[in-house]
Design a protein around this motif. Structure first.
Motif, short mmCIF file in Angstrom:
data_model
loop_
_atom_site.label_atom_id
_atom_site.label_comp_id
_atom_site.label_asym_id
_atom_site.label_seq_id
_atom_site.Cartn_x
_atom_site.Cartn_y
_atom_site.Cartn_z
N ARG A 10 0.84 -1.19 0.00
CA ARG A 10 0.00 0.00 0.00
C ARG A 10 0.88 1.25 0.00
N TYR A 12 0.30 4.40 0.63
CA TYR A 12 0.22 5.32 1.76
C TYR A 12 1.01 4.80 2.95
N ALA A 16 4.06 6.80 4.58
CA ALA A 16 4.04 7.08 6.02
C ALA A 16 5.31 6.55 6.68
N SER A 41 2.96 14.63 -3.40
CA SER A 41 2.40 14.00 -4.59
C SER A 41 3.36 14.11 -5.77
N HIS A 46 2.65 9.93 -6.17
CA HIS A 46 1.41 9.35 -5.66
C HIS A 46 0.26 10.34 -5.85
N GLN A 49 -4.66 12.03 -2.70
CA GLN A 49 -5.41 11.31 -1.68
C GLN A 49 -4.51 10.33 -0.92
N THR A 50 -3.57 9.71 -1.64
CA THR A 50 -2.64 8.78 -1.02
C THR A 50 -1.74 9.52 -0.04
N CYS A 51 -1.24 10.67 -0.46
CA CYS A 51 -0.36 11.48 0.41
C CYS A 51 -1.12 11.97 1.63
N LYS A 53 -3.64 10.52 3.04
CA LYS A 53 -3.88 9.39 3.93
C LYS A 53 -2.62 9.05 4.73
N ALA A 54 -1.45 9.17 4.11
CA ALA A 54 -0.20 8.93 4.83
C ALA A 54 -0.03 9.94 5.96
N THR A 57 -2.39 9.18 8.76
CA THR A 57 -1.91 8.03 9.52
C THR A 57 -0.93 8.48 10.60
#
Length: 88
Positions: A10, A12, A16, A41, A46, A49-51, A53-54, A57
């Protein structure tokens, strides 16, 4: 797999873990802002949204705090502080 495992499939989780390592090494010290979601990004390729989410987290772990309109800031290192030695 551990959430800190950079081999996790994954994106993210890998991002993270990379940011967590930068915090532990002091590259991102307490009080410093993290790179913006847009910068992350572009830098890592990425989706935004992925960044995001990381970063969320790490916020959930207590390593970052989000200040609306300003971004994410490092609140503490990822290494727990060692307890005081008895008798010192």
């Amino acid at each position: 797999m551990s959430i800190g495992d950079e081999s996790d499939p994954r994106a993210y989780v890998r991002l993270a873990a990379r940011l967590r390592r930068e915090i532990a090494e002091g590259t991102l010290a307490p009080g410093m802002p993290t790179p913006s979601i847009t910068t992350l990004s572009q830098q890592y390729g990425h989706a935004r949204q992925t960044c995001a989410k990381a970063l969320r987290t790490l916020e959930d772990e207590g390593l970052l705090t989000r200040i609306p309109g300003l971004g994410y800031y490092v609140t503490r290192t990822s290494e727990p502080e060692s307890p005081a030695q008895p008798g010192t």
